[in-house]
Every structure is written in structure tokens, then in C-alpha cells.
Design an enzyme around this catalytic site. Sequence first.
Site, PDB file in Angstrom:
ATOM      1  N   ARG A  99       0.853  -1.194   0.000  1.00 41.19           N
ATOM      2  CA  ARG A  99       0.000   0.000   0.000  1.00 41.19           C
ATOM      3  C   ARG A  99       0.889   1.244   0.000  1.00 41.19           C
ATOM      4  O   ARG A  99       1.743   1.397   0.874  1.00 41.19           O
ATOM      5  CB  ARG A  99      -0.900  -0.013   1.248  1.00 41.19           C
ATOM      6  CG  ARG A  99      -1.687   1.263   1.416  1.00 41.19           C
ATOM      7  CD  ARG A  99      -2.617   1.232   2.646  1.00 41.19           C
ATOM      8  NE  ARG A  99      -3.276   2.516   2.752  1.00 41.19           N
ATOM      9  CZ  ARG A  99      -3.224   3.322   3.814  1.00 41.19           C
ATOM     10  NH1 ARG A  99      -2.557   2.975   4.900  1.00 41.19           N
ATOM     11  NH2 ARG A  99      -3.839   4.488   3.798  1.00 41.19           N
ATOM     12  N   HIS A 144      -3.061  10.880   0.999  1.00 41.67           N
ATOM     13  CA  HIS A 144      -2.537  10.594   2.334  1.00 41.67           C
ATOM     14  C   HIS A 144      -1.932  11.899   2.878  1.00 41.67           C
ATOM     15  O   HIS A 144      -0.731  12.005   3.064  1.00 41.67           O
ATOM     16  CB  HIS A 144      -1.500   9.472   2.292  1.00 41.67           C
ATOM     17  CG  HIS A 144      -1.186   8.844   3.623  1.00 41.67           C
ATOM     18  ND1 HIS A 144      -1.300   7.500   3.874  1.00 41.67           N
ATOM     19  CD2 HIS A 144      -0.755   9.388   4.796  1.00 41.67           C
ATOM     20  CE1 HIS A 144      -0.941   7.235   5.128  1.00 41.67           C
ATOM     21  NE2 HIS A 144      -0.593   8.376   5.702  1.00 41.67           N
ATOM     22  N   GLU A 189      -7.415   8.401   6.679  1.00 43.53           N
ATOM     23  CA  GLU A 189      -7.625   9.001   7.998  1.00 43.53           C
ATOM     24  C   GLU A 189      -8.123  10.428   7.979  1.00 43.53           C
ATOM     25  O   GLU A 189      -7.426  11.348   8.437  1.00 43.53           O
ATOM     26  CB  GLU A 189      -6.324   8.943   8.807  1.00 43.53           C
ATOM     27  CG  GLU A 189      -5.813   7.549   9.031  1.00 43.53           C
ATOM     28  CD  GLU A 189      -4.684   7.511  10.055  1.00 43.53           C
ATOM     29  OE1 GLU A 189      -4.175   8.571  10.434  1.00 43.53           O
ATOM     30  OE2 GLU A 189      -4.315   6.404  10.463  1.00 43.53           O
ATOM     31  N   ASN A 326      -7.135   1.946  10.050  1.00 40.12           N
ATOM     32  CA  ASN A 326      -5.794   2.017  10.632  1.00 40.12           C
ATOM     33  C   ASN A 326      -5.979   1.998  12.137  1.00 40.12           C
ATOM     34  O   ASN A 326      -6.759   2.784  12.683  1.00 40.12           O
ATOM     35  CB  ASN A 326      -5.098   3.327  10.273  1.00 40.12           C
ATOM     36  CG  ASN A 326      -4.813   3.443   8.776  1.00 40.12           C
ATOM     37  OD1 ASN A 326      -4.957   2.461   8.044  1.00 40.12           O
ATOM     38  ND2 ASN A 326      -4.421   4.615   8.331  1.00 40.12           N
ATOM     39  N   TYR A 328      -3.864   1.539  15.940  1.00 46.06           N
ATOM     40  CA  TYR A 328      -2.576   1.443  16.621  1.00 46.06           C
ATOM     41  C   TYR A 328      -2.685   1.101  18.100  1.00 46.06           C
ATOM     42  O   TYR A 328      -1.877   0.363  18.628  1.00 46.06           O
ATOM     43  CB  TYR A 328      -1.801   2.762  16.476  1.00 46.06           C
ATOM     44  CG  TYR A 328      -1.250   2.946  15.083  1.00 46.06           C
ATOM     45  CD1 TYR A 328       0.029   2.510  14.758  1.00 46.06           C
ATOM     46  CD2 TYR A 328      -2.015   3.514  14.081  1.00 46.06           C
ATOM     47  CE1 TYR A 328       0.538   2.649  13.471  1.00 46.06           C
ATOM     48  CE2 TYR A 328      -1.524   3.654  12.792  1.00 46.06           C
ATOM     49  CZ  TYR A 328      -0.248   3.213  12.494  1.00 46.06           C
ATOM     50  OH  TYR A 328       0.241   3.326  11.222  1.00 46.06           O
ATOM     51  N   GLU A 394      -3.386  -0.192   8.224  1.00 54.60           N
ATOM     52  CA  GLU A 394      -2.164   0.135   8.976  1.00 54.60           C
ATOM     53  C   GLU A 394      -2.286  -0.430  10.381  1.00 54.60           C
ATOM     54  O   GLU A 394      -3.357  -0.353  10.999  1.00 54.60           O
ATOM     55  CB  GLU A 394      -1.960   1.654   9.133  1.00 54.60           C
ATOM     56  CG  GLU A 394      -1.537   2.371   7.899  1.00 54.60           C
ATOM     57  CD  GLU A 394      -1.366   3.883   8.118  1.00 54.60           C
ATOM     58  OE1 GLU A 394      -1.038   4.314   9.249  1.00 54.60           O
ATOM     59  OE2 GLU A 394      -1.584   4.620   7.140  1.00 54.60           O
TER      60      GLU A 394
HETATM   61  C1  BGC Z   1      -0.738   7.565   9.516  1.00 53.38           C
HETATM   62  C2  BGC Z   1       0.690   7.317   9.130  1.00 53.38           C
HETATM   63  C3  BGC Z   1       1.592   7.485  10.358  1.00 53.38           C
HETATM   64  C4  BGC Z   1       1.166   6.450  11.382  1.00 53.38           C
HETATM   65  C5  BGC Z   1       2.002   6.425  12.653  1.00 53.38           C
HETATM   66  C6  BGC Z   1      -1.135   6.931  10.821  1.00 53.38           C
HETATM   67  O1  BGC Z   1      -1.989   7.789  11.491  1.00 53.38           O
HETATM   68  O2  BGC Z   1      -1.595   7.193   8.471  1.00 53.38           O
HETATM   69  O3  BGC Z   1       1.019   8.199   8.108  1.00 53.38           O
HETATM   70  O4  BGC Z   1       2.934   7.379  10.049  1.00 53.38           O
HETATM   71  O5  BGC Z   1      -0.151   6.734  11.774  1.00 53.38           O
HETATM   72  O6  BGC Z   1       1.866   7.611  13.368  1.00 53.38           O
END
Ligand code: BGC
Length: 482
Positions: A99, A144, A189, A326, A328, A394
Site C-alpha cells: 500500500r 494521504h 484518515e 488504521n 494502533y 495500517e
Molecule cells: C498515519 C501514518 C503514520 C502512522 C504512525 C497513521 O496515522 O496514516 O502516516 O505514520 O499513523 O503515526
Amino acid sequence: MFNSYCLIFNCLITFITLQNVEGSVSFPKDFIFGVATSAYQIEGAWNESEKSESNWDYKTHFYPENVNDHSNGDIACDSYHQIDEDLKIIRELGVQSYRFSIAWTRILPDGFSNRVNEDGIRYYNKLIDGLLRYNITPSVTIYHWDHPQSLQEMGGWTNTLMIDLFADYARIAFEYFGDRVKHWITFNEPDLFCSDIKRGTVFSDGFGRYLCAYIMLKAHAKTYHIYKNEYYIKQKGKIGITYSSTWHEPKTNSTEDIAAAKRALEFELGLFANAIFSKDGDFPKIVKERVAFMSARQNFSKSRLPELTSEEIKTIHGTADFFGINHYTSDLVSDPSWESFEVSYDVDVHVDRGVDPSWPGSESGWLRDVPWGLHHLLVYIKDTYNNPIVYITENGFSQFELQDDGRVNYFKGYLESVANAIAEGCNVLGYYAWSLMDNFEWNAGYTHHFGLYHVNFSDPNRARTPRRSAFWYKDFITDQKS
Ligand code: BGC
């Protein structure tokens, strides 16, 4: 791993399913494992071959103090000159898909579609052809976060002109690359780029973010319809959108905290996803009611959240073949004791956020390893948005060391969560690790490292070196595919 606050029932389910897959995580045979990057973060060559200045070039050149190490993406990983090296490491990982995003300023330097920069086209053609040669599916993000600074000066995503300009830009992408690209993501995002309108002003905090959501939804829908009406018949690709969401876990099982966690999800994810994926479309009820209530208390003549007409609701509804997410990390959300009537997005959301200190941390203050959060989020998406096709576009962890055990543990835990969610009926078809290599991490510059590959930014060749996680991910994929 299990936080003491989460609802007992949820925890029990998670515990049982994790036990089942312990040591033997198994994905469907056609599941896609990929790896992701974005244009501004890796390409460099910021003003080469006619590429024009983007909003991020401008920001980093004129306000370097906003970036931790005062750096910029002028050279970044130098991917513009290092396609062969990038292709080599993508292949090395054994992924099925890569991607990446297109830089608007590289293919349309003026922002408008009347003049196409052939050198920019050549770069992406070479990348796409290189991937296809090795059977790696390109997944292309059209936007992006980087757009021409000339358009930023006209208000960027608060100017409705962006709807047509974005659609024109997307059309060029379909026109030039759509014969080979079959997986398109309009936006990455929106929650993040809409929060960056013009920091610290009433306009940004209480209006701009909502206006941006409205304009982005219209630009997305317009692009989707262009693709379906004009290109799909020949190109037969899929087109979706990528959101971001933290998992917001209620801090206690009080009704107020559960409501606060739901509010946090609706403002972060629902504001952008509800109009496309919910049964009835439109902005989420909770968001509409809350912003209308606050706006009335603040003496505005109408809600600060734009109202979608029934025509707009219809045009936007259902405009995605898949839900990109995405993800995290997670937080613990509670109903706050404070009251405020300040005009601000945070006041509209009205929650307190914290973390469990036992959750392992990363290089980035905001990112802790909470694998069950992804499981909860995927089940939430399934239940709230009628079980859409989902790609995790992501997921990743920041750690500098080559022996990056923290990242390996993170990937293990999060991939287990994905497998659990699939076993419970979530329609997840793919997973992309963020990121292929260390890169320009926005306001953190080069101080946070998300790469499976380490990049030496003081070497003119930007040498890439695999971390332990690169070997781990490769072995994991090989295992799944054998
Ligand atoms: C974004 C990326 C960023 C990653 C880590 C995501 O919000 O799409 O561009 O590098 O988070 O912070």
C-alpha cells in the site's frame, strides 16, 4: 495483557479465543498480508521534475519548530530514486500487497487536472509495474495528507472547491493507473487531516473539523461515483476509504463511562464512517445531537455541524466497496466531571482519556501495545456497520533497535486478535503492517521509527536494514501460506 477494567464478559470471550489460537494462529488461505507507506513520508525529491510545493513542504520549510527534530520530507527515504531498492525489500518480506500513496503535487503540479506531469506518472508506473512483475498487488491511496500548497492557500479542506478538484485528481489516477491498479483508497484518515485545519483557532476547533468532514465525504462520494460510472466497467477494481480509530474502552462499567466511550468512537470514527456505512447514512445521531446542543448553548443560530440534505445523504450512502481501518492503540475513557461551554471539538466530545500503566509503551507517547483493543474494534465495526469487508490498512509499533522485540510482540498479539475476530465472523480480508521502513513521521520527524526496515538517514543512499520484525513477519507469512 487483560485490563482490569474491561467488561468481564468481553474479557472472558477474548481469553477463551486467545487460548484456542495460542501458538497456532491461522488465517484463511486467501488472506492478504501487506505492508504500507505514504508518499510524503518516503519519496523525497520534493521539488524534482516539476513536482510542486505541498502543504507539508510548506509547513516543514516555514514552521520547522512544529516538527520534533525540525526536519522535513525533502529527501526522506529517497524512494523517488530508490524504487529498485524499495521493490527489493518489499519482495524480501514475501507480502501479497503493497500500500502506497500518490503525491497530488507530483502528478498535477498546479493542483488542476489540465496539466499532467509525465515524470510523476513515470515514477508511479515504474513502481506499479515492478510490483505486478512479482505478483504483489498495489493498493493505492489517492490522498494521504499532502495536497498542493496553492490549494491550501484557498482554505484547503474547508473550501468546497476541493470536492471537484479532488475528483479531477482521482480521475487522472484512474485514467493513468487504473488498468493495473484494482484497489483504491480515496482518503487516509480524515479524522487526522481534518483535525489539522488550522490549529488553535475557534475556527479549527469548533467548525473546521466538521466542515472538513462534510467536504471530504462529498469528495469521496463524487470520486466513488466517477469510478463506478466511468471506469469500473473496464477496470473492475474496488474502491474504499481508510479511517483511523483508537479503541475506546470504558474505564468502568458505569452507564456514564460506557456512554462516554461510545461518544468518543462516534466523534472519531462515526463522524466519517456513519454516512457511508451505517444502515441509514447521515452523521451519527450522537454527534448531531451533541453539537446541536452545544451550539445552542453557545448562542449560534444553528449547529456548527453542517447538515446533510436528504439528497446528499443518498449520494454518500454506500459509496465504498470496503472499510479500511488504521489501528494502533487503545485508551480508557470516562465521563468527565468538568463542564465547559467553550467552542471546541474536545468540549463537544466531552470525555476524559487515560491508559492502564501496565500496557507496554513504545517510542511514541500515544502508542501502547493493547492487542485486545483491535479485536474489540473489529467486532464493533462488524456490529455497527453491517459487517463490511474490512482491510486493516495500517497497524504498527515504534521502536528503534534492530532487535525490536517490542514490535515483534506487538505484531504477534495484534495478528492473534485479527484471527480471533475473523473466527467470530468479522469480514477482514487483509492486514498491512505499518511501515515498510522508517520514514518521516509527521510532527515527530525522524525521531519515531515504525519500520520493519531501519533506514540510515545520514547515509546518502538511505541504506535499508531489516530489523528482527522483518524476519519475523516474513516467516509468519510463509507459515500462513504453506
Ligand atoms: C498515519 C501514518 C503514520 C502512522 C504512525 C497513521 O496515522 O496514516 O502516516 O505514520 O499513523 O503515526
